[in-house]
Design a protein around this motif. Structure first.
Motif, PDB file in Angstrom:
ATOM      1  N   ARG A   3     -10.314  -3.403  -1.927  1.00  0.00           N
ATOM      2  CA  ARG A   3      -9.877  -2.244  -2.720  1.00  0.00           C
ATOM      3  C   ARG A   3      -8.388  -2.370  -3.023  1.00  0.00           C
ATOM      4  NH1 ARG A   3      -9.781   4.031  -1.565  1.00  0.00           N
ATOM      5  NH2 ARG A   3     -10.677   4.705  -3.536  1.00  0.00           N
ATOM      6  N   LEU A   4      -8.056  -2.380  -4.318  1.00  0.00           N
ATOM      7  CA  LEU A   4      -6.669  -2.501  -4.764  1.00  0.00           C
ATOM      8  C   LEU A   4      -6.196  -1.219  -5.429  1.00  0.00           C
ATOM      9  CD1 LEU A   4      -6.262  -5.957  -6.576  1.00  0.00           C
ATOM     10  CD2 LEU A   4      -5.436  -5.287  -4.312  1.00  0.00           C
ATOM     11  N   ALA A   5      -4.994  -0.797  -5.096  1.00  0.00           N
ATOM     12  CA  ALA A   5      -4.329   0.298  -5.803  1.00  0.00           C
ATOM     13  C   ALA A   5      -3.331  -0.348  -6.756  1.00  0.00           C
ATOM     14  CB  ALA A   5      -3.610   1.214  -4.823  1.00  0.00           C
ATOM     15  N   ILE A   6      -3.488  -0.082  -8.037  1.00  0.00           N
ATOM     16  CA  ILE A   6      -2.573  -0.635  -9.040  1.00  0.00           C
ATOM     17  C   ILE A   6      -1.813   0.524  -9.668  1.00  0.00           C
ATOM     18  CG2 ILE A   6      -2.371  -1.933 -11.193  1.00  0.00           C
ATOM     19  CD1 ILE A   6      -4.793  -3.547 -10.299  1.00  0.00           C
ATOM     20  N   HIS A  60      -2.209   5.688   0.452  1.00  0.00           N
ATOM     21  CA  HIS A  60      -2.064   5.364   1.876  1.00  0.00           C
ATOM     22  C   HIS A  60      -2.708   4.015   2.153  1.00  0.00           C
ATOM     23  CE1 HIS A  60      -0.483   9.266   2.943  1.00  0.00           C
ATOM     24  NE2 HIS A  60      -1.409   9.803   2.154  1.00  0.00           N
ATOM     25  N   ALA A  61      -2.024   3.201   2.924  1.00  0.00           N
ATOM     26  CA  ALA A  61      -2.487   1.845   3.227  1.00  0.00           C
ATOM     27  C   ALA A  61      -3.850   1.812   3.898  1.00  0.00           C
ATOM     28  CB  ALA A  61      -1.454   1.133   4.101  1.00  0.00           C
ATOM     29  N   ASP A  65      -6.657  -2.403   0.464  1.00  0.00           N
ATOM     30  CA  ASP A  65      -6.287  -3.734   0.943  1.00  0.00           C
ATOM     31  C   ASP A  65      -4.964  -4.186   0.344  1.00  0.00           C
ATOM     32  OD1 ASP A  65      -8.741  -4.552   2.504  1.00  0.00           O
ATOM     33  OD2 ASP A  65      -9.620  -3.941   0.591  1.00  0.00           O
ATOM     34  N   GLY A  66      -4.546  -3.553  -0.753  1.00  0.00           N
ATOM     35  CA  GLY A  66      -3.297  -3.960  -1.369  1.00  0.00           C
ATOM     36  C   GLY A  66      -2.772  -2.949  -2.359  1.00  0.00           C
ATOM     37  N   LEU A  67      -1.462  -3.054  -2.591  1.00  0.00           N
ATOM     38  CA  LEU A  67      -0.717  -2.225  -3.533  1.00  0.00           C
ATOM     39  C   LEU A  67      -0.080  -3.149  -4.557  1.00  0.00           C
ATOM     40  CD1 LEU A  67       0.673   0.533  -4.322  1.00  0.00           C
ATOM     41  CD2 LEU A  67       2.533  -0.182  -2.771  1.00  0.00           C
ATOM     42  N   VAL A  68      -0.350  -2.901  -5.840  1.00  0.00           N
ATOM     43  CA  VAL A  68       0.203  -3.715  -6.917  1.00  0.00           C
ATOM     44  C   VAL A  68       0.995  -2.792  -7.842  1.00  0.00           C
ATOM     45  CG1 VAL A  68      -0.317  -5.224  -8.874  1.00  0.00           C
ATOM     46  CG2 VAL A  68      -1.737  -5.321  -6.801  1.00  0.00           C
ATOM     47  N   LEU A  96      -1.298  -6.200   1.486  1.00  0.00           N
ATOM     48  CA  LEU A  96      -0.685  -6.836   0.323  1.00  0.00           C
ATOM     49  C   LEU A  96       0.216  -5.830  -0.401  1.00  0.00           C
ATOM     50  CD1 LEU A  96      -0.662  -9.003  -2.111  1.00  0.00           C
ATOM     51  CD2 LEU A  96      -2.401  -7.498  -3.066  1.00  0.00           C
ATOM     52  N   VAL A  97       1.410  -6.294  -0.779  1.00  0.00           N
ATOM     53  CA  VAL A  97       2.314  -5.535  -1.642  1.00  0.00           C
ATOM     54  C   VAL A  97       2.796  -6.500  -2.701  1.00  0.00           C
ATOM     55  CG1 VAL A  97       4.505  -4.285  -1.807  1.00  0.00           C
ATOM     56  CG2 VAL A  97       3.020  -3.928   0.172  1.00  0.00           C
ATOM     57  N   ALA A  98       2.629  -6.127  -3.975  1.00  0.00           N
ATOM     58  CA  ALA A  98       2.999  -7.020  -5.070  1.00  0.00           C
ATOM     59  C   ALA A  98       3.704  -6.246  -6.175  1.00  0.00           C
ATOM     60  CB  ALA A  98       1.739  -7.695  -5.634  1.00  0.00           C
ATOM     61  N   GLY A  99       4.730  -6.883  -6.744  1.00  0.00           N
ATOM     62  CA  GLY A  99       5.451  -6.276  -7.852  1.00  0.00           C
ATOM     63  C   GLY A  99       5.834  -7.336  -8.866  1.00  0.00           C
ATOM     64  N   ILE A 100       5.711  -6.987 -10.134  1.00  0.00           N
ATOM     65  CA  ILE A 100       6.027  -7.902 -11.221  1.00  0.00           C
ATOM     66  C   ILE A 100       7.057  -7.250 -12.135  1.00  0.00           C
ATOM     67  CG2 ILE A 100       4.016  -7.111 -12.566  1.00  0.00           C
ATOM     68  CD1 ILE A 100       3.801 -10.013 -13.689  1.00  0.00           C
ATOM     69  N   CYS A 101       7.975  -8.073 -12.653  1.00  0.00           N
ATOM     70  CA  CYS A 101       8.942  -7.650 -13.657  1.00  0.00           C
ATOM     71  C   CYS A 101       9.771  -6.475 -13.131  1.00  0.00           C
ATOM     72  CB  CYS A 101       8.208  -7.328 -14.951  1.00  0.00           C
ATOM     73  SG  CYS A 101       9.267  -7.028 -16.385  1.00  0.00           S
TER      74      CYS A 101
END
Length: 192
Positions: A3-6, A60-61, A65-68, A96-101
């Motif tokens: 499960r991803l939160a975008i 909430h984490a 499974d991840g935050l984008v 997972l924590v991810a950030g772009i730009c």
């Protein structure tokens, strides 16, 4: 099921998570939850309207499974949402924590880039984030940079951003490598 939160914001960059959202849902079968500041409808740079599934500030984490974080124009303004507590929660729980730009600015403001290798649009771009202390660990890279479950990327690297997110979640391998090559083929020199 993964499960991803975008997180999308008003003025989000359409292309930066497009490969990820489409393949995560349709190919990998992930549950993709779109979160926006205050749960409001947002409009992309290209004018696409997106309705929220969740409120970004309430993520909430333990539910994902991840935050984008998708980039866009808002991250460079005073209207940028303060997601420090959300980012900290995901990192604390080993997610997972991810950030772009532009979204790398949110990670920088939260202190998530102070002690690990990372990239962004440019060194001077990320250095503009208040409180940023990761200057010595900045990598000038045209591709996404992953360290464990933290992924950063310049806005020009949506394909490697998606790939490193999959790898961080344990979905790497030959098939993913072929997927990246297929979508990156147009950037290869023409054969003579």
């Amino acid at each position: 099921m993964t499960r991803l939160a975008i997180v999308l914001t008003d003025g989000f960059a359409d292309w930066e998570v497009a490969q990820l959202t489409a393949s995560a849902r349709s190919y990998f079968g992930f549950d993709v939850v779109i979160a926006t500041p205050e749960g409001e409808e947002v409009r992309s740079m290209g004018g696409m309207r997106v309705a929220a599934d969740a409120v970004a500030e309430n993520l909430h984490a333990n539910a994902f499974d991840g935050l984008v974080l998708c980039g866009g124009t808002i991250w460079e303004t005073e209207k940028a949402p303060d997601l420090k507590s959300v980012i900290d929660d995901f990192i604390t729980h080993g997610k997972l924590v991810a950030g772009i730009c532009g979204a790398t600015l949110a990670l920088a403001r939260a202190g998530a880039l102070d002690a690990t290798d990372h990239t962004s649009n440019a060194a001077d771009f990320i250095a503009s984030a208040p409180g940023y202390a990761g200057h010595a660990l900045y990598k000038d890279s045209p591709q996404a940079v992953r360290v464990g479950k933290l992924v950063t990327a310049p806005g020009s690297a949506p394909m490697t951003f998606a790939a490193e997110i999959y790898r961080a979640l344990g979905h790497g391998g030959d098939e993913l490598d072929q997927y990246v090559l297929m979508f990156g083929a147009e950037h290869q020199p023409k054969a003579a």
